[in-house]
Enzyme design. Structure first.
Site, PDB file in Angstrom:
ATOM      1  N   CYS A   1      11.363  -5.960 -51.648  1.00  0.00           N
ATOM      2  CA  CYS A   1      10.705  -6.461 -52.903  1.00  0.00           C
ATOM      3  C   CYS A   1      10.855  -7.968 -52.601  1.00  0.00           C
ATOM      4  O   CYS A   1      11.308  -8.616 -51.628  1.00  0.00           O
ATOM      5  CB  CYS A   1      11.536  -6.320 -54.215  1.00  0.00           C
ATOM      6  SG  CYS A   1      11.925  -4.634 -54.532  1.00  0.00           S
TER       7      CYS A   1
ATOM      8  N   LYS B   1       5.947  -4.613 -45.584  1.00  0.00           N
ATOM      9  CA  LYS B   1       6.020  -5.608 -44.566  1.00  0.00           C
ATOM     10  C   LYS B   1       7.523  -5.593 -43.975  1.00  0.00           C
ATOM     11  O   LYS B   1       7.792  -5.473 -42.721  1.00  0.00           O
ATOM     12  CB  LYS B   1       5.619  -6.838 -44.899  1.00  0.00           C
ATOM     13  CG  LYS B   1       5.826  -7.900 -43.503  1.00  0.00           C
ATOM     14  CD  LYS B   1       4.679  -7.691 -42.718  1.00  0.00           C
ATOM     15  CE  LYS B   1       4.746  -8.405 -41.358  1.00  0.00           C
ATOM     16  NZ  LYS B   1       3.963  -7.986 -40.161  1.00  0.00           N
TER      17      LYS B   1
HETATM   18  C1  BG6 Z   1       8.245  -1.829 -41.281  1.00  0.00           C
HETATM   19  C2  BG6 Z   1       6.785  -2.591 -41.058  1.00  0.00           C
HETATM   20  O1  BG6 Z   1       8.552  -1.784 -42.602  1.00  0.00           O
HETATM   21  O2  BG6 Z   1       9.233  -2.718 -40.467  1.00  0.00           O
HETATM   22  C3  BG6 Z   1       6.367  -2.494 -39.720  1.00  0.00           C
HETATM   23  O3  BG6 Z   1       5.931  -1.886 -41.916  1.00  0.00           O
HETATM   24  C4  BG6 Z   1       7.617  -3.386 -38.979  1.00  0.00           C
HETATM   25  O4  BG6 Z   1       5.390  -3.250 -39.673  1.00  0.00           O
HETATM   26  C5  BG6 Z   1       8.920  -2.696 -39.246  1.00  0.00           C
HETATM   27  O5  BG6 Z   1       7.374  -3.377 -37.672  1.00  0.00           O
HETATM   28  C6  BG6 Z   1      10.022  -3.580 -38.543  1.00  0.00           C
HETATM   29  O6  BG6 Z   1      10.111  -4.726 -39.236  1.00  0.00           O
HETATM   30  P1  BG6 Z   1      10.907  -6.157 -38.560  1.00  0.00           P
HETATM   31  O7  BG6 Z   1      10.747  -7.311 -39.775  1.00  0.00           O
HETATM   32  O8  BG6 Z   1      12.304  -5.754 -38.537  1.00  0.00           O
HETATM   33  O9  BG6 Z   1      10.086  -6.620 -37.278  1.00  0.00           O
END
Ligand code: BG6
Length: 608
Positions: free
Chosen positions: A2, A603
């Protein structure tokens, strides 16, 4: 995950305007529900509902909310379905306090029962609501809000950050316990947020907040205290030079397409972001390790798969790529002080990775990390980290941060190979020079030469609800990443796998015209001829990304061959993700799916 944003001001009376402007930049952190609470004439005004930020903001006219302080929250649902009652912020029983959180409160249900038995009115099934009741519980006893917050945190288990305010003063309090939180000091106003871009419309004077700390915001000042003992902490602000325009679309129809194009600059800024002596320290730690693990999730995990092949090829180092949520179950008992865990996370907040760090530290393993967002939780927890310097990545599907990670792993493997004497300094220098000088223009050329074909494939691929993306050696991780892009933004089950494995079962799926995408590194064409032949003879339609090659031409029609410019065995895997990103992007838009905010996902997942 969030997003929260909170601000208190002595120069604004319709605080709703700035709350909407800033909170809108957190849309990628959650778009199941949205809410804003402000204090006006010593009363808390709360508007919230289910839906994406812009829809709810317009429907509830959030920008018209009066007052001089307020809290905004954008939710990606974990505990409690996306609904108005589960939306944040939440009020306490008497509507004197209001709070909103990011993260997850693991003991939410037992606390909900306990507080209800104590007479609290807990209205929702959302774990975030328990934060305001935890504070209220002690505030009712002591009347001291700061102490009540400190005591309330003692009730809560999990990783979270929350902001809380009372209707009778001009302060806002915020707590960081495992989820991201940044603070900003403006003129006559101060604010906190889950992420940096949303602070920039207010100020560039930023203070990083660390876990176990709380912030007391007043219009003229900001105070940091340690939650454990209430002691004040001095920390100077820094001026962020982040370009807010980076967080806008810049003329592209979607952030995803903009960020695909930004891969040209991101692979360049990477090399200005990483610095000595940290690079040498990182490589030295890597080379001396008994075992090396990569730990990551999603696209970052796929980058580490490519990184593992680089370390094998260039430095004869066996690095094991492990999905964050899997690590503690698979290696948690054997990990030890001679092991190195390379954590890779663009956000630096992914809970599944942070959990590994907490455990690995208890085993005295060394924690190296590769992170994009500076000041994020992972940067605080690591023994050493290298910044990716990719700039803000807004689109939920990762593109430029994935490519920057793979580029960095290529660089680190080359440096490790040189350090071990496997590569001569001359060879290492030449490989690194290719990365630094040739790669950006090769990426630009790849985008230009493969976009039309990628777009032209959309009508055909849209007819399928599933297909495969196959890679081999250095392009194994590329195939996994290409498949994830298609899953994420096209809602098609694209399965990424090793091409040699396809005949052991999945081959049965192939019938006339069935799409199979191959991604092939320059030296691997001969190795996978039989993989191409076995699907082609059964009627599959082969789509391929790779350098031009007569063998491939035999199996792949021109329109289905997304040729990347000639480079090298080690650069080509970096280029080959790009046509796959473009296939996914254009297939999504062909299917009228917004690639920036695909349904159900977020994200950064700060929940396990
Ligand atoms: C997921 C995202 O929730 O987390 C992906 O949708 C991302 O796009 C993955 O690659 C890992 O995120 P981070 O910030 O640890 O690289």
């Amino acid at each position: 995950m969030c997003g929260i944003f909170a601000i208190t001001s002595n120069k604004r009376n319709n605080i709703g305007e700035i709350l909407v402007e800033c909170a809108e930049k957190l849309t990628y952190r959650g778009y199941d529900t949205v809410g804003i609470a402000t204090v006006y004439k010593n009363r808390i005004h709360l508007r919230k509902d289910k839906g994406k930020f812009n829809e709810v903001a317009e429907k509830l006219r959030l920008n018209e909310m009066r007052g001089s302080k307020g809290i905004a929250q954008l939710r990606w649902a974990t505990f409690g379905a996306p609904s108005k009652i589960n939306a944040q912020p939440h009020l306490d029983c008497d509507e004197d306090l209001c709070a909103a959180h990011n993260g997850n409160i693991l003991n939410f249900l037992p606390l909900r029962e306990q507080y209800t038995e104590e007479g609290h009115t807990v209205r929702s099934m959302n774990d975030g609501e328990i934060c305001v009741h935890a504070v209220e519980r002690y505030f009712d006893q002591t009347g001291d809000l700061l102490e009540a917050i400190r005591s309330g945190c003692g009730d809560l288990k999990g990783d979270y950050a929350f902001a809380v305010m009372h209707r009778d003063d001009d302060k806002i309090y915020a707590v960081k316990m495992g989820s991201s939180l940044f603070a900003g000091i403006g003129v006559g106003e101060t604010c906190v947020s889950s992420d940096l871009p949303s602070i920039l419309p207010v100020t560039r004077e930023i203070i990083n907040i660390h876990d176990g700390e709380m912030v007391i915001l007043s219009p003229q000042s900001l105070e940091i205290r340690r939650i454990a003992d209430g002691e004040p902490i001095e920390r100077k602000p820094y001026t962020s030079d982040a370009d807010i325009r980076v967080a806008q679309k810049g003329g592209y129809p979607h952030f995803m397409l903009k960020e695909i194009h930004e891969q040209v600059s991101a692979t360049r800024t990477l090399f200005s972001a990483i610095r000595e002596p940290y690079i040498s320290q990182f490589v030295e730690t890597l080379v001396k390790a008994e075992r090396v693990f990569y730990v990551a999730c999603g696209s970052s995990y796929h980058a580490t798969v490519v990184g593992s092949y680089y370390l094998n090829d260039l430095a004869n180092i066996a690095a094991i790529p492990v999905i964050g949520g899997q690590f503690n179950s698979l290696y948690g008992e054997s990990i030890g002080e001679n092991d190195v865990v390379i954590c890779v996370s663009q956000s630096g907040e992914t809970k599944d990775v942070i959990d590994v760090v907490h455990h690995a530290k208890t085993r005295k393993a060394k924690i190296l990390s590769v992170v994009n967002v500076l000041g994020s939780t992972l940067t605080h927890l690591s023994d050493l980290y290298l910044p990716m310097g990719s700039g803000f990545e807004i689109s939920v599907p990762a593109t430029k941060t994935y490519t920057s990670q793979v580029t960095l792993f290529n660089f680190l493997a080359t440096k490790a190979g040189e350090r071990k004497g496997i590569l001569t300094p001359k060879t290492a220098e030449s490989l690194i020079s290719e990365l630094k000088t040739q790669l950006p223009s090769l990426i630009d050329e790849t985008i230009s030469t493969t976009t039309l074909k990628a777009r032209a494939l959309a009508p055909y691929l849209s007819k399928y609800s599933h297909f495969y993306v196959l890679g081999h050696g250095l392009t194994h991780g590329v195939a996994l990443e290409g498949a994830l892009k298609i899953k994420e933004v096209c809602y098609i089950v694209a399965d990424g796998m090793y091409s040699s494995e396809f005949k052991h079962g999945p081959l049965s799926i192939v019938d006339e015209g069935y799409p199979i995408i191959f991604t092939i590194a320059p030296n691997d064409a001969e190795h996978i001829v039989n993989h191409l032949a076995e699907v082609e003879c059964r009627g599959a339609r082969i789509i391929a990304t790779g350098e031009d090659h007569p063998l491939l031409r035999h199996y792949v029609k021109n329109d289905d061959f997304l040729v990347v410019p000639p480079s090298s065995q080690y650069l080509s895997p970096i280029l080959q993700a790009i046509p796959l990103q473009l296939i996914a992007y254009h297939l999504a838009t062909y299917k009228n799916i917004d690639p920036d905010y695909p349904r159900n996902i977020s994200k950064t997942l700060t929940v396990r």
